[in-house]
Design a protein around this motif. Structure first.
Motif, PDB file in Angstrom:
ATOM      1  N   ALA A  34     -29.287  -4.152  63.190  1.00  0.00           N
ATOM      2  CA  ALA A  34     -29.095  -3.559  64.517  1.00  0.00           C
ATOM      3  C   ALA A  34     -28.280  -2.275  64.425  1.00  0.00           C
ATOM      4  N   ASP A  35     -28.511  -1.409  65.402  1.00  0.00           N
ATOM      5  CA  ASP A  35     -27.728  -0.187  65.523  1.00  0.00           C
ATOM      6  C   ASP A  35     -26.664  -0.425  66.591  1.00  0.00           C
ATOM      7  N   PRO A  36     -25.391  -0.509  66.196  1.00  0.00           N
ATOM      8  CA  PRO A  36     -24.354  -0.786  67.190  1.00  0.00           C
ATOM      9  C   PRO A  36     -24.221   0.298  68.250  1.00  0.00           C
ATOM     10  N   ALA A  37     -24.684   1.497  67.972  1.00  0.00           N
ATOM     11  CA  ALA A  37     -24.613   2.580  68.957  1.00  0.00           C
ATOM     12  C   ALA A  37     -25.400   2.237  70.219  1.00  0.00           C
ATOM     13  N   SER A  38     -26.388   1.363  70.097  1.00  0.00           N
ATOM     14  CA  SER A  38     -27.177   0.977  71.267  1.00  0.00           C
ATOM     15  C   SER A  38     -26.350   0.210  72.299  1.00  0.00           C
ATOM     16  N   LEU A  39     -25.198  -0.285  71.906  1.00  0.00           N
ATOM     17  CA  LEU A  39     -24.317  -1.008  72.831  1.00  0.00           C
ATOM     18  C   LEU A  39     -23.177  -0.145  73.365  1.00  0.00           C
ATOM     19  N   SER A  40     -23.109   1.097  72.965  1.00  0.00           N
ATOM     20  CA  SER A  40     -21.933   1.926  73.260  1.00  0.00           C
ATOM     21  C   SER A  40     -21.600   2.016  74.743  1.00  0.00           C
ATOM     22  N   ASN A  41     -22.592   2.058  75.619  1.00  0.00           N
ATOM     23  CA  ASN A  41     -22.304   2.169  77.052  1.00  0.00           C
ATOM     24  C   ASN A  41     -22.020   0.825  77.712  1.00  0.00           C
ATOM     25  N   ARG A  42     -22.067  -0.270  76.929  1.00  0.00           N
ATOM     26  CA  ARG A  42     -21.848  -1.599  77.507  1.00  0.00           C
ATOM     27  C   ARG A  42     -20.694  -2.360  76.866  1.00  0.00           C
ATOM     28  N   LEU A  43     -19.993  -1.769  75.921  1.00  0.00           N
ATOM     29  CA  LEU A  43     -18.950  -2.486  75.184  1.00  0.00           C
ATOM     30  C   LEU A  43     -17.871  -3.071  76.086  1.00  0.00           C
ATOM     31  N   ALA A  44     -17.519  -2.385  77.147  1.00  0.00           N
ATOM     32  CA  ALA A  44     -16.444  -2.857  78.029  1.00  0.00           C
ATOM     33  C   ALA A  44     -16.792  -4.160  78.748  1.00  0.00           C
ATOM     34  N   GLU A  45     -18.080  -4.436  78.929  1.00  0.00           N
ATOM     35  CA  GLU A  45     -18.477  -5.654  79.650  1.00  0.00           C
ATOM     36  C   GLU A  45     -18.831  -6.814  78.730  1.00  0.00           C
ATOM     37  N   ILE A  46     -18.744  -6.612  77.416  1.00  0.00           N
ATOM     38  CA  ILE A  46     -19.099  -7.655  76.454  1.00  0.00           C
ATOM     39  C   ILE A  46     -17.824  -8.343  75.969  1.00  0.00           C
ATOM     40  N   ASP A  47     -17.802  -9.649  76.066  1.00  0.00           N
ATOM     41  CA  ASP A  47     -16.647 -10.419  75.612  1.00  0.00           C
ATOM     42  C   ASP A  47     -16.719 -10.773  74.127  1.00  0.00           C
ATOM     43  N   MET A  48     -17.948 -11.014  73.631  1.00  0.00           N
ATOM     44  CA  MET A  48     -18.105 -11.391  72.229  1.00  0.00           C
ATOM     45  C   MET A  48     -19.385 -10.803  71.672  1.00  0.00           C
ATOM     46  N   ILE A  49     -19.315 -10.385  70.413  1.00  0.00           N
ATOM     47  CA  ILE A  49     -20.501  -9.970  69.672  1.00  0.00           C
ATOM     48  C   ILE A  49     -20.549 -10.812  68.411  1.00  0.00           C
ATOM     49  N   ARG A  50     -21.726 -11.407  68.180  1.00  0.00           N
ATOM     50  CA  ARG A  50     -21.947 -12.235  66.997  1.00  0.00           C
ATOM     51  C   ARG A  50     -22.994 -11.536  66.126  1.00  0.00           C
ATOM     52  N   ILE A  51     -22.595 -11.230  64.888  1.00  0.00           N
ATOM     53  CA  ILE A  51     -23.458 -10.488  63.973  1.00  0.00           C
ATOM     54  C   ILE A  51     -24.001 -11.431  62.919  1.00  0.00           C
ATOM     55  N   ASP A  52     -25.320 -11.380  62.723  1.00  0.00           N
ATOM     56  CA  ASP A  52     -25.990 -12.271  61.793  1.00  0.00           C
ATOM     57  C   ASP A  52     -25.871 -11.778  60.352  1.00  0.00           C
ATOM     58  N   PHE A  53     -25.613 -12.711  59.449  1.00  0.00           N
ATOM     59  CA  PHE A  53     -25.634 -12.476  58.010  1.00  0.00           C
ATOM     60  C   PHE A  53     -26.742 -13.353  57.440  1.00  0.00           C
ATOM     61  N   PRO A  54     -27.957 -12.803  57.226  1.00  0.00           N
ATOM     62  CA  PRO A  54     -29.068 -13.625  56.760  1.00  0.00           C
ATOM     63  C   PRO A  54     -28.873 -14.163  55.344  1.00  0.00           C
ATOM     64  N   THR A  55     -28.138 -13.442  54.502  1.00  0.00           N
ATOM     65  CA  THR A  55     -27.796 -13.905  53.160  1.00  0.00           C
ATOM     66  C   THR A  55     -26.392 -13.421  52.837  1.00  0.00           C
ATOM     67  N   SER A  56     -25.758 -14.068  51.873  1.00  0.00           N
ATOM     68  CA  SER A  56     -24.407 -13.633  51.486  1.00  0.00           C
ATOM     69  C   SER A  56     -24.444 -12.308  50.734  1.00  0.00           C
ATOM     70  N   ALA A  57     -25.616 -11.892  50.285  1.00  0.00           N
ATOM     71  CA  ALA A  57     -25.746 -10.614  49.578  1.00  0.00           C
ATOM     72  C   ALA A  57     -25.992  -9.442  50.535  1.00  0.00           C
ATOM     73  N   ASP A  58     -26.146  -9.735  51.822  1.00  0.00           N
ATOM     74  CA  ASP A  58     -26.427  -8.697  52.814  1.00  0.00           C
ATOM     75  C   ASP A  58     -25.125  -8.288  53.494  1.00  0.00           C
ATOM     76  N   GLY A  59     -24.590  -7.141  53.118  1.00  0.00           N
ATOM     77  CA  GLY A  59     -23.310  -6.695  53.643  1.00  0.00           C
ATOM     78  C   GLY A  59     -23.391  -5.772  54.842  1.00  0.00           C
ATOM     79  N   ARG A  60     -24.569  -5.587  55.405  1.00  0.00           N
ATOM     80  CA  ARG A  60     -24.700  -4.671  56.548  1.00  0.00           C
ATOM     81  C   ARG A  60     -23.859  -5.100  57.741  1.00  0.00           C
ATOM     82  N   GLY A  61     -23.641  -6.398  57.902  1.00  0.00           N
ATOM     83  CA  GLY A  61     -22.829  -6.879  59.018  1.00  0.00           C
ATOM     84  C   GLY A  61     -21.399  -6.371  58.973  1.00  0.00           C
TER      85      GLY A  61
END
Length: 139
Positions: free
Chosen positions: A42-69
């Motif tokens: 995901a591109d976190p910039a897509s949430l930039s105008n909504r961050l103030a109304e979000i209480d929690m963000i959960r980021i998926d780690f499909p494998t332990s070798a995937d460090g994009r999160g």
């Protein structure tokens, strides 16, 4: 079931409001997003105008070798997100310090991983501020 990991160890799930997939946010623009699930690409910039109304963000780690999160978490914090940030999926105990340093508040793993890596392995890394190779090199 899942296990939530914080600096104090294993805890039960305490979030009861559910999660909205990022792609479903556009359809619900009028309603505030309480908690959002982000994929590892995901591109976190897509949430930039909504961050103030979000209480929690959960980021998926499909494998332990995937460090994009880790990068997504850091970018969200630099964008000013102050809510709860949770890593979900295949995060291993050895990655806990990195997760905390990149901005995560907690990690969510399944019961099978919690059995393979019990609480004491996570607690060994709970002092994440000093659990890094630079501190060990300076000692």
């Amino acid at each position: 079931m899942s296990v939530i990991i914080t600096d104090t160890g294993f805890a039960p799930e305490d979030w009861t409001h559910g999660f909205t997939a990022q792609e479903d946010l556009a359809a619900n623009c009028a309603a505030p997003a309480v908690a959002v699930d982000l994929a590892s690409d995901a591109d976190p910039a897509s949430l930039s105008n909504r961050l103030a109304e979000i209480d929690m963000i959960r980021i998926d780690f499909p494998t332990s070798a995937d460090g994009r999160g880790f990068t997504i978490a850091r970018r969200l914090r630099l964008m000013g997100f102050e809510g709860r940030l949770r890593a979900k999926g295949h995060v291993i105990a050895d990655q806990y310090a990195m997760a905390r340093r990149s901005g995560f508040d907690e990690v969510e793993i399944d019961d099978a991983l919690a059995t393979r890596q019990p609480e004491d392995q996570w607690l060994a890394r709970a002092n994440w501020q000093s659990h890094d190779y630079q501190s060990r090199l300076r000692a």
